[in-house]
Design a protein around this motif. Structure first.
Motif, PDB file in Angstrom:
ATOM      1  N   ARG A   7      -4.084  11.287   8.262  1.00 36.13           N
ATOM      2  CA  ARG A   7      -3.553  10.815   9.536  1.00 36.13           C
ATOM      3  C   ARG A   7      -2.362  11.718   9.852  1.00 36.13           C
ATOM      4  O   ARG A   7      -1.686  12.180   8.935  1.00 36.13           O
ATOM      5  N   VAL A  43      -7.369  16.630   5.063  1.00 36.81           N
ATOM      6  CA  VAL A  43      -7.635  15.543   6.007  1.00 36.81           C
ATOM      7  C   VAL A  43      -6.550  14.484   5.853  1.00 36.81           C
ATOM      8  O   VAL A  43      -6.307  13.995   4.745  1.00 36.81           O
ATOM      9  N   LYS A  86       3.002  13.126   5.343  1.00 35.94           N
ATOM     10  CA  LYS A  86       1.882  13.863   4.744  1.00 35.94           C
ATOM     11  C   LYS A  86       2.210  15.338   4.461  1.00 35.94           C
ATOM     12  O   LYS A  86       1.396  16.051   3.886  1.00 35.94           O
ATOM     13  N   GLU A 115     -11.271  10.867  -2.720  1.00 39.15           N
ATOM     14  CA  GLU A 115     -12.534  11.119  -2.012  1.00 39.15           C
ATOM     15  C   GLU A 115     -12.948  12.580  -2.153  1.00 39.15           C
ATOM     16  O   GLU A 115     -14.134  12.888  -2.285  1.00 39.15           O
ATOM     17  N   ASP A 119       3.513   9.438  -0.769  1.00 39.84           N
ATOM     18  CA  ASP A 119       2.326   8.672  -0.380  1.00 39.84           C
ATOM     19  C   ASP A 119       2.097   7.561  -1.390  1.00 39.84           C
ATOM     20  O   ASP A 119       2.262   7.779  -2.594  1.00 39.84           O
ATOM     21  N   GLY A 120       1.718   6.377  -0.896  1.00 42.71           N
ATOM     22  CA  GLY A 120       1.477   5.249  -1.796  1.00 42.71           C
ATOM     23  C   GLY A 120       0.450   5.634  -2.849  1.00 42.71           C
ATOM     24  O   GLY A 120       0.735   5.654  -4.054  1.00 42.71           O
ATOM     25  N   MET A 121      -0.759   5.955  -2.409  1.00 42.62           N
ATOM     26  CA  MET A 121      -1.788   6.433  -3.320  1.00 42.62           C
ATOM     27  C   MET A 121      -2.315   7.765  -2.826  1.00 42.62           C
ATOM     28  O   MET A 121      -2.179   8.789  -3.442  1.00 42.62           O
ATOM     29  N   ASN A 122      -2.931   7.781  -1.696  1.00 45.65           N
ATOM     30  CA  ASN A 122      -3.669   8.865  -1.043  1.00 45.65           C
ATOM     31  C   ASN A 122      -5.115   8.868  -1.501  1.00 45.65           C
ATOM     32  O   ASN A 122      -5.483   9.424  -2.542  1.00 45.65           O
ATOM     33  N   LEU A 123      -5.921   8.207  -0.698  1.00 47.51           N
ATOM     34  CA  LEU A 123      -7.344   8.069  -1.026  1.00 47.51           C
ATOM     35  C   LEU A 123      -8.106   9.355  -0.763  1.00 47.51           C
ATOM     36  O   LEU A 123      -9.154   9.587  -1.364  1.00 47.51           O
ATOM     37  N   GLN A 157       1.252   0.270  -6.019  1.00 50.58           N
ATOM     38  CA  GLN A 157       0.272   1.318  -6.310  1.00 50.58           C
ATOM     39  C   GLN A 157       0.515   1.970  -7.672  1.00 50.58           C
ATOM     40  O   GLN A 157      -0.429   2.354  -8.358  1.00 50.58           O
ATOM     41  N   PRO A 168      -6.005  13.320  12.913  1.00 52.84           N
ATOM     42  CA  PRO A 168      -5.952  12.574  14.170  1.00 52.84           C
ATOM     43  C   PRO A 168      -4.592  11.908  14.362  1.00 52.84           C
ATOM     44  O   PRO A 168      -4.015  11.402  13.392  1.00 52.84           O
ATOM     45  N   ARG A 227      -8.672  15.065  15.529  1.00 51.04           N
ATOM     46  CA  ARG A 227      -9.571  13.944  15.830  1.00 51.04           C
ATOM     47  C   ARG A 227     -10.097  13.282  14.565  1.00 51.04           C
ATOM     48  O   ARG A 227      -9.978  13.792  13.469  1.00 51.04           O
ATOM     49  N   HIS A 268       0.813  -1.225   0.000  1.00 55.16           N
ATOM     50  CA  HIS A 268       0.000   0.000   0.000  1.00 55.16           C
ATOM     51  C   HIS A 268       0.842   1.269   0.000  1.00 55.16           C
ATOM     52  O   HIS A 268       0.339   2.346  -0.292  1.00 55.16           O
ATOM     53  N   TYR A 271     -13.203  11.716  12.256  1.00 52.86           N
ATOM     54  CA  TYR A 271     -14.615  12.000  11.998  1.00 52.86           C
ATOM     55  C   TYR A 271     -15.212  10.835  11.248  1.00 52.86           C
ATOM     56  O   TYR A 271     -14.500  10.093  10.565  1.00 52.86           O
TER      57      TYR A 271
END
Ligand code: ADQ
Length: 478
Positions: free
Chosen positions: A264, A262, A269, A371, A363-367, A186, A299, A339, A155, A341
Motif C-alpha cells: 500500500r 508490492v 513502507k 507471499e 511494519d507490524g508483520m508484512n504479509l 505480532q 495503490p 493500482r 496488527h 491487482y
C-alpha cells in the motif's frame, strides 16, 4: 463451543477473490465459519445520521455493519487513528499530530460501536477485537455490563515506551488495553515494549507464563505472528502464470531480471529509500544498465490524509528522476504502478521475478514478504530482500535482511540477490517454506482463540465486570 464475534474497523469484503481480501479477512472468516458468529464493524460508508447496524446473513456468519458520520470519520478514523496512532506506532512522531477533539471522537465512536454491538452478544460468545482503531473497545463493552471473554490483536507495531509517551493519552490507552483478557502482538519485540511500559510505570508485572497482572486485572499477553497459507498461494501463483498480464510483463522484460515490490502507498513502507537504493545499484554497477528492472506496485490509500498526498508526490518525483538519469530508448529502470491487482495475479507476478524487495521502515508483520516466498518456483526460486524492521524478519531465516536506512547495504543486498547461485537460492527458499508452513494462518488464529478460551475458562470462576466510566482526561468533550 460458543460463537465467535469479530470486531474490526472495517468489515472485509465478503466475496472471495476481491483484490483486498488480505490475511485478516481470510484468517478470521475461516474461524467464523467454523463456529458461526458475527463480524461487526464500519461499512466504509459515510452517512448523514448514525443508524442501527445493517445485517447480512451468509451461512452461519452474520455481517453487521454501521456507517460513520462525517464528523466521526474525521475525528476517529482520519484523525486520532491515522494521524496520531498510525504514525507514532510506526515510529514517525515527526508525522504525528494530536488534537483533543479527535481523541474525544475516537472514544465516542468506540462507545457508539459498543452500544450497537451489545444487543447481539450472547452469554457464551467470545469476542475478538482487531487493531489500533479499537484500543478502548473492551472498556466500552465492560461499561455496558458485558462479561464475556474479549481478546485484542494489534496488527501494527507497538512502540517502545519513550515513543509511546509522545501520544498525550498514552496512560489511558494502555489502561484500556488491560481491560482485554488476551492482548496479542505480532512479535516478541512488540510484546516486550508493552510489558516494559507497564512494569516501568509500576502499573503491574508479568509472570513467566505470559500472564500480566496490571491495574487489578489478570490478562494474557503474547506474540501471535500472523501467517499465510503458503501452499494455497503456491498453487495460485502456478495457476495464474499464463494470465495475459503476467505474459506481457515477461515478454516486456526480454530476458532482463526483475525486482518486484508490492505495498500500500504508505510512508511506513520505505518506498523512497527503496528507489534510492536501486538507484545506487545502477550507479555502482553499470553492468546492470538495461539488464534489470524494478516494478513497484503501490495503490494509494488514505489519500485524504495530507501526509499521504505528499508521499505520493515525492515518490513520483523520485521515480521520474531516476528513470530520467538512467533510462535508455528500450529500457525504463523503474515501473511504478499506482493500482490494485487481483491477489492471485500478484502471486504469479512474484513468481516471474528474481528478487522480492520488501523494505519497510517499520511494519507490524508484512504479509507481502511471506507471499513472495510462497509464490516461488522451488526449483528456481527468487530471493527475498527484507527489512530488519518488518515483523516478518523474526521468522524468515532465508531472507537477505537489510537496514532500510542504509542505502549502500540495500544496494549490495540487491546485487547479491541478483547474482545468487541456484543451490543457495533453493536452500534459503526451502528454509523459509518450512517456517511459513509451521506458522501458517490457522496457527495464528487457533493459538490466539485457544488462549482466549483458556483464559475465559480460568476467569469465569472469579469473573467480575470492570465498571469504570471512561474519563476523558485528555479529550475535550466534543
Ligand atoms: P498492511 O499494512 O496492509 O497490513 P501487509 O501485511 O503487507 O500490509 O498486507 C497487505 C496485503 O494487501 C497483502 O496480502 C498484499 O498481497 C495485499 N496488497 C498489497 N498491495 C496490493 C495491490 N497493489 N493490489 C492488491 N493487493 C495488494 C497490516 C499491517 C501489517 C500486517 C497486516 C496483517 O500494517 O504489518 O502484516 O496488517 O496483520
Amino acid at each position: 463451543m460458543g460463537r465467535l464475534i469479530v470486531v474490526s474497523n472495517r468489515v472485509a469484503p465478503t466475496q472471495e477473490g476481491r483484490p483486498s481480501a488480505g490475511g485478516l479477512a481470510i484468517g478470521v472468516l475461516d474461524a467464523l465459519k467454523e463456529t458461526g458468529g458475527v463480524w461487526f464493524g464500519w461499512s466504509g460508508e459515510i452517512v448523514g445520521e448514525p443508524s442501527e447496524p445493517v445485517i447480512e446473513q451468509q451461512g452461519n456468519v452474520t455481517y453487521a455493519t454501521v456507517g460513520l458520520t462525517r464528523r466521526d470519520y474525521d475525528q476517529y478514523y482520519r484523525g486520532f487513528s491515522n494521524t496520531t496512532l498510525w504514525p507514532t506506532f510506526h515510529y514517525r512522531n515527526d508525522l504525528s499530530h494530536f488534537e483533543r477533539e479527535d481523541y474525544a471522537g475516537y472514544l465516542r465512536v468506540n462507545e457508539t460501536l459498543a452500544r450497537r454491538l451489545v444487543t447481539m452478544i450472547r452469554p457464551d460468545d467470545i469476542i475478538w477485537v482487531h487493531d489500533y482503531h479499537l484500543l478502548p473497545f473492551a472498556r466500552c463493552l465492560r461499561n455496558l455490563g458485558v462479561t464475556n471473554p474479549i481478546g485484542f490483536f494489534l496488527h501494527i507495531p507497538f512502540p517502545v515506551p519513550e515513543v509511546l509517551r509522545t501520544v498525550p493519552p498514552h496512560q489511558e490507552l494502555v489502561h484500556f488495553m488491560c481491560d482485554y483478557d488476551v492482548v496479542g502482538f505480532q512479535t516478541e519485540a512488540d510484546r516486550q515494549s508493552f510489558i516494559d511500559f507497564i512494569e516501568r510505570g509500576h502499573h503491574g508485572s508479568a509472570s513467566e507464563d505470559g500472564m500480566l497482572h496490571a491495574y487489578d486485572r489478570l490478562l494474557k499477553v503474547a506474540a501471535y505472528p500472523i501467517g499465510i497459507y503458503p501452499d494455497a498461494i503456491a498453487k495460485a501463483a502456478t495457476q495464474y502464470t499464463d494470465r495475459k498480464a503476467v505474459r506481457s510483463l515477461r515478454d516486456g522484460l526480454r530476458g532482463r531480471k526483475l525486482i518486484m515490490s508490492v505495498d500500500r502507498l504508505d510512508y511506513s513502507k520505505g518506498l523512497v529509500e527503496r528507489f534510492q537504493a536501486f538507484e545506487r545499484l545502477l550507479q555502482n554497477g553499470p553492468g546492470w544498465h538495461g539488464r534489470v528492472s524494478l516494478v513497484q506496485i503501490a495503490p494509494p490509500t488514505r489519500s485524504d490524509v495530507q501526509t499521504y498526498q505528499r508521499i505520493r508526490q515525492n515518490l513520483e518525483g523520485e521515480a521520474g528522476r531516476i528513470n530520467g538519469r538512467f533510462a535508455q530508448l528500450d529500457w525504463t529502470p523503474i515501473q511504478y504502478l499506482n493500482r490494485k491487482y487481483e491477489r492471485n495475479l500478484l502471486m504469479a507476478l512474484f513468481r516471474t521475478s528474481q528478487v522480492g524487495y520488501v523494505t519497510p521502515l517499520r511494519d507490524g508483520m508484512n504479509l507481502v514478504a511471506k507471499e513472495y516466498v510462497a509464490s516461488q518456483d522451488p526449483s528456481d526460486p527468487g530471493v527475498l530482500v527484507l527489512s530488519q524492521f518488518a515483523g516478518a524478519a523474526e521468522q524468515m531465516p532465508g531472507a537477505l535482511v537489510v537496514n532500510p536506512f542504509d542505502l549502500s547495504q540495500m544496494a549490495e543486498a540487491l546485487e547479491r540477490a541478483l547474482s545468487m547461485p541456484l543451490a543457495e537460492r533453493q536452500a534459503r527458499h526451502a528454509d523459509m517454506m518450512t517456517s511459513l508452513r509451521e506458522n501458517n494462518l490457522s496457527v495464528w488464529r487457533d493459538t490466539f482463540l485457544a488462549d482466549l478460551r483458556n483464559v475465559a475458562t480460568a476467569a469465569s470462576v472469579t469473573a467480575k465486570a470492570v465498571k469504570q466510566p471512561i474519563k476523558l482526561a485528555h479529550a475535550k468533550a466534543a
